[in-house]
Design a protein around this motif. Structure first.
Motif, mmCIF file in Angstrom:
data_model
loop_
_atom_site.group_PDB
_atom_site.id
_atom_site.type_symbol
_atom_site.label_atom_id
_atom_site.label_comp_id
_atom_site.label_asym_id
_atom_site.label_seq_id
_atom_site.Cartn_x
_atom_site.Cartn_y
_atom_site.Cartn_z
ATOM 1 N N SER A 118 -0.413 24.481 2.959
ATOM 2 C CA SER A 118 -1.483 23.540 3.277
ATOM 3 C C SER A 118 -1.796 22.613 2.107
ATOM 4 C CB SER A 118 -2.729 24.284 3.736
ATOM 5 O OG SER A 118 -3.148 25.185 2.735
ATOM 6 N N SER A 119 -1.521 23.045 0.876
ATOM 7 C CA SER A 119 -1.784 22.151 -0.255
ATOM 8 C C SER A 119 -0.838 20.949 -0.217
ATOM 9 C CB SER A 119 -1.658 22.883 -1.587
ATOM 10 O OG SER A 119 -0.333 23.315 -1.807
ATOM 11 N N ALA A 120 0.400 21.143 0.241
ATOM 12 C CA ALA A 120 1.339 20.025 0.368
ATOM 13 C C ALA A 120 0.827 19.044 1.420
ATOM 14 C CB ALA A 120 2.732 20.526 0.742
ATOM 15 N N ALA A 121 0.355 19.558 2.541
ATOM 16 C CA ALA A 121 -0.180 18.704 3.603
ATOM 17 C C ALA A 121 -1.447 17.996 3.126
ATOM 18 C CB ALA A 121 -0.453 19.528 4.850
ATOM 19 N N ALA A 122 -2.311 18.721 2.411
ATOM 20 C CA ALA A 122 -3.552 18.119 1.918
ATOM 21 C C ALA A 122 -3.261 17.007 0.911
ATOM 22 C CB ALA A 122 -4.442 19.184 1.288
ATOM 23 N N ASP A 123 -2.288 17.227 0.036
ATOM 24 C CA ASP A 123 -1.909 16.193 -0.936
ATOM 25 C C ASP A 123 -1.340 14.969 -0.224
ATOM 26 O OD1 ASP A 123 -2.715 17.914 -2.938
ATOM 27 O OD2 ASP A 123 -0.677 18.457 -3.563
ATOM 28 N N HIS A 124 -0.552 15.195 0.815
ATOM 29 C CA HIS A 124 0.023 14.105 1.603
ATOM 30 C C HIS A 124 -1.084 13.270 2.242
ATOM 31 C CE1 HIS A 124 2.710 12.024 4.351
ATOM 32 N NE2 HIS A 124 2.049 12.519 5.380
ATOM 33 N N VAL A 125 -2.028 13.937 2.876
ATOM 34 C CA VAL A 125 -3.137 13.225 3.520
ATOM 35 C C VAL A 125 -3.971 12.479 2.479
ATOM 36 C CG1 VAL A 125 -5.300 13.542 4.812
ATOM 37 C CG2 VAL A 125 -3.209 14.690 5.568
ATOM 38 N N ALA A 126 -4.226 13.108 1.347
ATOM 39 C CA ALA A 126 -4.994 12.445 0.290
ATOM 40 C C ALA A 126 -4.287 11.178 -0.188
ATOM 41 C CB ALA A 126 -5.215 13.400 -0.883
ATOM 42 N N ASP A 127 -2.967 11.227 -0.297
ATOM 43 C CA ASP A 127 -2.198 10.056 -0.706
ATOM 44 C C ASP A 127 -2.316 8.946 0.345
ATOM 45 O OD1 ASP A 127 -0.278 8.584 -2.348
ATOM 46 O OD2 ASP A 127 1.170 9.019 -0.760
ATOM 47 N N LEU A 128 -2.218 9.316 1.620
ATOM 48 C CA LEU A 128 -2.336 8.316 2.686
ATOM 49 C C LEU A 128 -3.726 7.685 2.684
ATOM 50 C CD1 LEU A 128 -0.454 10.073 5.637
ATOM 51 C CD2 LEU A 128 0.438 8.425 3.974
ATOM 52 N N ILE A 129 -4.741 8.499 2.508
ATOM 53 C CA ILE A 129 -6.111 7.973 2.490
ATOM 54 C C ILE A 129 -6.326 7.064 1.280
ATOM 55 C CG2 ILE A 129 -8.547 8.649 2.228
ATOM 56 C CD1 ILE A 129 -7.842 11.018 4.128
ATOM 57 N N GLU A 130 -5.710 7.388 0.164
ATOM 58 C CA GLU A 130 -5.804 6.510 -1.008
ATOM 59 C C GLU A 130 -5.154 5.158 -0.725
ATOM 60 O OE1 GLU A 130 -6.314 4.677 -4.689
ATOM 61 O OE2 GLU A 130 -7.473 6.171 -3.593
ATOM 62 N N GLN A 131 -4.032 5.162 -0.021
ATOM 63 C CA GLN A 131 -3.406 3.889 0.348
ATOM 64 C C GLN A 131 -4.337 3.064 1.236
ATOM 65 O OE1 GLN A 131 0.590 4.353 1.887
ATOM 66 N NE2 GLN A 131 1.097 5.865 0.331
ATOM 67 N N LEU A 132 -4.971 3.731 2.192
ATOM 68 C CA LEU A 132 -5.937 3.028 3.049
ATOM 69 C C LEU A 132 -7.126 2.516 2.236
ATOM 70 C CD1 LEU A 132 -5.999 5.325 6.199
ATOM 71 C CD2 LEU A 132 -5.200 2.952 6.086
ATOM 72 N N ARG A 133 -7.580 3.314 1.271
ATOM 73 C CA ARG A 133 -8.697 2.880 0.422
ATOM 74 C C ARG A 133 -8.360 1.585 -0.312
ATOM 75 N NH1 ARG A 133 -10.161 1.875 -4.196
ATOM 76 N NH2 ARG A 133 -8.184 2.528 -5.093
ATOM 77 N N VAL A 134 -7.120 1.495 -0.787
ATOM 78 C CA VAL A 134 -6.679 0.278 -1.481
ATOM 79 C C VAL A 134 -6.770 -0.924 -0.547
ATOM 80 C CG1 VAL A 134 -4.637 -0.869 -2.465
ATOM 81 C CG2 VAL A 134 -5.230 1.462 -3.174
ATOM 82 N N ILE A 135 -6.294 -0.772 0.672
ATOM 83 C CA ILE A 135 -6.332 -1.883 1.635
ATOM 84 C C ILE A 135 -7.781 -2.281 1.921
ATOM 85 C CG2 ILE A 135 -5.787 -2.597 3.995
ATOM 86 C CD1 ILE A 135 -3.366 -0.635 3.860
ATOM 87 N N ILE A 136 -8.626 -1.285 2.170
ATOM 88 C CA ILE A 136 -10.029 -1.576 2.508
ATOM 89 C C ILE A 136 -10.752 -2.193 1.313
ATOM 90 C CG2 ILE A 136 -12.229 -0.491 3.133
ATOM 91 C CD1 ILE A 136 -10.409 1.461 4.875
ATOM 92 N N ALA A 137 -10.519 -1.664 0.124
ATOM 93 C CA ALA A 137 -11.147 -2.239 -1.072
ATOM 94 C C ALA A 137 -10.691 -3.680 -1.294
ATOM 95 C CB ALA A 137 -10.835 -1.375 -2.300
ATOM 96 N N ASP A 138 -9.405 -3.945 -1.065
ATOM 97 C CA ASP A 138 -8.912 -5.325 -1.166
ATOM 98 C C ASP A 138 -9.615 -6.210 -0.142
ATOM 99 O OD1 ASP A 138 -7.205 -4.584 -3.198
ATOM 100 O OD2 ASP A 138 -5.357 -4.774 -2.016
ATOM 101 N N GLY A 139 -9.850 -5.647 1.056
ATOM 102 C CA GLY A 139 -10.553 -6.403 2.090
ATOM 103 C C GLY A 139 -11.997 -6.688 1.726
ATOM 104 N N VAL A 140 -12.640 -5.747 1.056
ATOM 105 C CA VAL A 140 -14.012 -5.970 0.584
ATOM 106 C C VAL A 140 -14.010 -7.086 -0.466
ATOM 107 C CG1 VAL A 140 -15.938 -4.942 -0.687
ATOM 108 C CG2 VAL A 140 -14.817 -3.637 1.140
ATOM 109 N N THR A 141 -13.053 -7.036 -1.381
ATOM 110 C CA THR A 141 -12.948 -8.055 -2.429
ATOM 111 C C THR A 141 -12.691 -9.437 -1.843
ATOM 112 O OG1 THR A 141 -12.133 -6.424 -4.015
ATOM 113 C CG2 THR A 141 -11.663 -8.736 -4.511
ATOM 114 N N SER A 142 -11.831 -9.507 -0.824
ATOM 115 C CA SER A 142 -11.490 -10.801 -0.219
ATOM 116 C C SER A 142 -12.566 -11.304 0.736
ATOM 117 C CB SER A 142 -10.155 -10.704 0.525
ATOM 118 O OG SER A 142 -10.294 -9.877 1.685
#
Length: 196
Positions: A118-142
């Motif tokens: 489950s730690s591998a799956a949790a790390d995977h999900v955390a990485d995906l959510i971080e990618q989404l955070r980058v997109i959303i933060a860029d959208g807030v900036t723009s």
């Protein structure tokens, strides 16, 4: 026994995946992997200290296959954040659906392994959510999006699209109209993120 280039972790992981495909997670052993490689099981243990470590490494490798194209989308400055968000989810859905449709038995095997590790799956999900955070933060900036907490928003957006990336929903992925439904959900989410 094996002759030729030195045994490395990547070769072992590839062989492990083949063994898992043939025997399934319940029956596959380190000895099976060693036999497939023509080496002693001690040679495998030199790279992976236990069966659990080997299974976790092969699970992380499998989960990581979708990472590079998704990370590229998340960081792509050529697309405005709303379109980037849509492209990211489409890319994720296509990657998961392809893995499932090309080798459903191996996909089922990895569902078992991700539950075990489950730690591998949790790390995977955390990485995906971080990618989404980058997109959303860029959208807030723009000015395309509004969000007081891009990390929490990323998690919510990820959860809202669960039917298009969580393995529990694989039977639905081939239904007619699934791509259209995902596009509609993305439109709804993007509209909800726009400033009022």
């Amino acid at each position: 026994m094996r002759s030729g280039p030195a045994l490395d972790a990547e070769t072992i992981l590839t062989a492990t995946e083949d063994v898992l495909r043939r025997h399934g997670p319940a029956k596959a052993t380190v000895l099976d992997v060693a036999r497939a490689l023509g080496v002693s099981h001690a040679s495998v243990y030199r790279h992976f200290p236990s069966k659990a470590a080997l299974r976790e490494a092969v699970t992380r490798r499998w989960l990581g296959r979708a990472r590079a194209p998704l990370a590229a989308v998340a960081a792509d400055p050529r697309q405005a954040p709303p379109e980037r968000l849509r492209t990211w989810f489409t890319t994720l859905f296509d990657a998961k659906r392809t893995l499932w449709s090309e080798d459903p038995e191996l996909f089922a095997t990895y569902r078992v392994l991700t539950a075990e590790h489950s730690s591998a799956a949790a790390d995977h999900v955390a990485d995906l959510i971080e990618q989404l955070r980058v997109i959303i933060a860029d959208g807030v900036t723009s000015g395309d999006f509004t969000s007081p907490d891009p990390t929490a928003t990323a998690r919510t957006v990820f959860d809202a699209t669960m039917a298009y990336h969580h393995p529990a929903h694989t039977p639905e992925w081939q239904t007619p109209g699934s791509e259209t439904a995902l596009r509609s959900i993305c439109t709804l989410l993007i509209d909800g993120l726009r400033p009022r």
